[in-house]
Design a protein around this motif. Structure first.
Motif, PDB file in Angstrom:
ATOM      1  N   PHE A 110       0.816  -1.213   0.000  1.00  0.00           N
ATOM      2  CA  PHE A 110       0.000   0.000   0.000  1.00  0.00           C
ATOM      3  C   PHE A 110       0.853   1.268   0.000  1.00  0.00           C
ATOM      4  N   SER A 111       2.069   1.217   0.532  1.00  0.00           N
ATOM      5  CA  SER A 111       2.968   2.363   0.387  1.00  0.00           C
ATOM      6  C   SER A 111       3.311   2.577  -1.087  1.00  0.00           C
ATOM      7  N   ALA A 112       3.597   1.469  -1.785  1.00  0.00           N
ATOM      8  CA  ALA A 112       3.887   1.562  -3.212  1.00  0.00           C
ATOM      9  C   ALA A 112       2.651   2.000  -3.998  1.00  0.00           C
ATOM     10  N   MET A 113       1.465   1.544  -3.563  1.00  0.00           N
ATOM     11  CA  MET A 113       0.228   1.926  -4.237  1.00  0.00           C
ATOM     12  C   MET A 113       0.000   3.427  -4.141  1.00  0.00           C
ATOM     13  N   GLU A 114       0.315   3.997  -2.992  1.00  0.00           N
ATOM     14  CA  GLU A 114       0.159   5.434  -2.810  1.00  0.00           C
ATOM     15  C   GLU A 114       1.040   6.196  -3.798  1.00  0.00           C
ATOM     16  N   SER A 115       2.262   5.722  -3.981  1.00  0.00           N
ATOM     17  CA  SER A 115       3.161   6.343  -4.947  1.00  0.00           C
ATOM     18  C   SER A 115       2.577   6.256  -6.355  1.00  0.00           C
ATOM     19  N   GLY A 116       2.013   5.101  -6.697  1.00  0.00           N
ATOM     20  CA  GLY A 116       1.414   4.934  -8.021  1.00  0.00           C
ATOM     21  C   GLY A 116       0.234   5.858  -8.245  1.00  0.00           C
ATOM     22  N   ILE A 117      -0.557   6.087  -7.208  1.00  0.00           N
ATOM     23  CA  ILE A 117      -1.707   6.992  -7.337  1.00  0.00           C
ATOM     24  C   ILE A 117      -1.229   8.418  -7.574  1.00  0.00           C
ATOM     25  N   PHE A 118      -0.140   8.821  -6.930  1.00  0.00           N
ATOM     26  CA  PHE A 118       0.398  10.160  -7.185  1.00  0.00           C
ATOM     27  C   PHE A 118       0.835  10.303  -8.646  1.00  0.00           C
ATOM     28  N   ALA A 119       1.413   9.231  -9.198  1.00  0.00           N
ATOM     29  CA  ALA A 119       1.792   9.264 -10.611  1.00  0.00           C
ATOM     30  C   ALA A 119       0.555   9.378 -11.503  1.00  0.00           C
ATOM     31  N   GLY A 148      -6.474   2.454 -11.962  1.00  0.00           N
ATOM     32  CA  GLY A 148      -6.519   2.017 -10.568  1.00  0.00           C
ATOM     33  C   GLY A 148      -6.229   0.536 -10.425  1.00  0.00           C
ATOM     34  N   LEU A 149      -6.810  -0.271 -11.311  1.00  0.00           N
ATOM     35  CA  LEU A 149      -6.566  -1.715 -11.273  1.00  0.00           C
ATOM     36  C   LEU A 149      -5.104  -2.028 -11.565  1.00  0.00           C
ATOM     37  N   ALA A 150      -4.515  -1.304 -12.525  1.00  0.00           N
ATOM     38  CA  ALA A 150      -3.105  -1.523 -12.852  1.00  0.00           C
ATOM     39  C   ALA A 150      -2.213  -1.205 -11.657  1.00  0.00           C
ATOM     40  N   MET A 151      -2.537  -0.146 -10.904  1.00  0.00           N
ATOM     41  CA  MET A 151      -1.754   0.202  -9.722  1.00  0.00           C
ATOM     42  C   MET A 151      -1.850  -0.889  -8.660  1.00  0.00           C
TER      43      MET A 151
END
Length: 315
Positions: A110-119, A148-151
Motif C-alpha cells: 500500500f505504500s507503493a500503491m500510494e506512490s502509483g496513485i500520485f503518478a 486504478g486496477l493496474a496500480m
C-alpha cells in the motif's frame, strides 16, 4: 516469551516487537500524537470519500483518484496502528510469524500503491492542463478504473515476494525486532543467512515503483510548467497553477520524508536507533493524516462542499 535472544529458531512462531527502543517508559506519552494522527487520518479520509460519493459534480477522474488515495491511506494506517497501540498501551509485544508477514505485505504494497496513485494524479493534471479539450475523452471513467486496477496489480504483485523471501530464511540468532513494525529488512536482518537477495529485491522494488513514479511525475510537471508559463496573462498562470498546488503539496509530504529517512538509514550510523524508529513511524503516518487536510483546504470544490455540510448541520 522472554525478551532475551533465542537460538536455533529455524521458524520462530512469534516475533517480539520492542516498540521504540530505549523509550519504553514513555510509550504511553508517545502514543498520544500517534493516536491524534490516526484519528485525523480516519476522519479526514472518510470525509473525502463521503463528499465525493454524495456530490455528483465531483464524479470525475481527479476526485476518483482522491478516493483511491483515501482508501489506500486508510488501509495503510489501519495496518500499522492497532499493533502499535497494543505495544504502547498494553506492552503486548508478541506478534505471530504469519501475522508479521501479513503486516509486512500490506505496508509495502500500500505504500507503493500510494506512490502509483500520485503518478496517476500527475497524469490527470498533465492531460487537464496540456490537452484540456481531450481530457474528457482520454481520462474516461473506464480508463480511470483501468489505471486504478493496474496500480493495485503492480504493487500487489511486486510486494508479494517480500513475505515469501522472509519466510524462507532460517532465524537462529534472535526473534526480537527493534521497532514496532514488521518491515521487510527489519525482519530479514534477523536471519542467520546470506540475505543479499532480499536486499537486492528491496532495492529493485524501490526503483521500479517509487523511482519510476518520481521520474514520471517530474517529467509530467516539466510539461505542465511549460504549458503554464506559455499562458498569456499572470492571472491565468496563477489560476492554472492553483489546480496543481494540492497535488504538489501531498507529493512533497509523501516523498521528502522518505528521501530523508533513506539518507538517515544509509549515512546516519551515529544516530540513535530510537530516532530512526520514530522518524520511520512519522513518515508512515504523516501522509494519511495530511492528504485529506491538504485536499480539503486546497481543493475549492471539496472545501465548498464541506462548508455546505457544516452550515446545513448547524442550521
Amino acid at each position: 516469551m522472554s525478551d532475551s535472544n533465542t537460538t536455533h529458531l529455524t521458524n520462530p512462531s512469534t516475533f517480539i516487537l520492542l516498540g521504540i527502543p530505549g523509550l519504553k517508559a514513555a510509550h504511553v506519552w508517545i502514543s498520544i500524537p500517534f493516536c491524534a494522527m490516526y484519528a485525523i487520518a480516519v476522519l479526514g479520509n472518510f470525509t473525502i470519500l463521503f463528499i465525493v460519493k454524495t456530490e455528483p459534480s465531483l464524479h470525475g477522474p481527479m476526485y476518483y483518484f482522491f478516493c483511491m488515495l483515501a482508501v489506500t491511506d486508510l488501509v495503510l494506517s489501519t495496518t500499522i496502528f492497532p499493533k502499535m497501540l497494543s505495544i504502547f498501551w498494553f506492552n503486548s509485544r508478541e506478534i505471530d510469524f504469519s501475522a508479521c508477514l501479513t503486516q509486512m505485505y500490506f505496508i509495502h504494497s500500500f505504500s507503493a500503491m500510494e506512490s502509483g496513485i500520485f503518478a496517476a494524479m500527475a497524469l490527470d493534471r498533465y492531460v487537464a492542463i496540456c490537452h484540456p479539450l481531450r481530457h474528457s475523452t482520454i481520462l474516461t471513467n473506464p480508463m480511470v478504473a483501468k489505471i486504478g486496477l493496474a496500480m493495485v496489480l503492480r504493487c500487489g504483485m511486486l510486494a508479494l515476494p517480500y513475505p515469501f523471501l522472509a519466510r524462507q530464511w532460517p532465524y537462529c540468532r534472535t526473534n526480537i525486532i527493534p521497532q514496532h513494525l514488521c518491515l521487510h529488512m527489519a525482519v530479514v536482518n534477523l536471519a542467520c543467512a546470506d540475505i543479499r537477495i532480499s536486499s537486492y529485491y528491496g532495492l529493485f522494488v524501490q526503483f521500479s515503483v517509487m523511482g519510476l513514479d518520481v521520474i514520471f511525475i517530474v517529467v509530467s510537471y516539466i510539461q505542465i510548467l511549460r504549458a503554464i508559463f506559455s499562458l498569456p496573462t499572470k492571472d491565468a498562470r496563477i489560476k492554472t497553477f492553483g489546480t496543481c498546488s494540492s497535488h504538489l503539496f501531498v507529493i512533497l509530504a509523501f516523498y521528502v520524508p522518505r528521501f530523508f529517512t533513506s539518507l538517515l538509514h544509509r549515512f546516519g550510523q551515529n544516530v540513535a536507533l530510537n530516532v530512526h524508529v520514530l522518524i520511520s513511524s512519522i513518515y508512515l503516518f504523516m501522509p494519511p493524516m495530511l492528504n485529506p487536510i491538504i485536499y480539503g483546504v486546497r481543493t475549492k470544490q471539496i472545501w465548498d462542499r464541506l462548508l455546505c455540510l457544516f452550515i446545513h448541520e448547524g442550521s
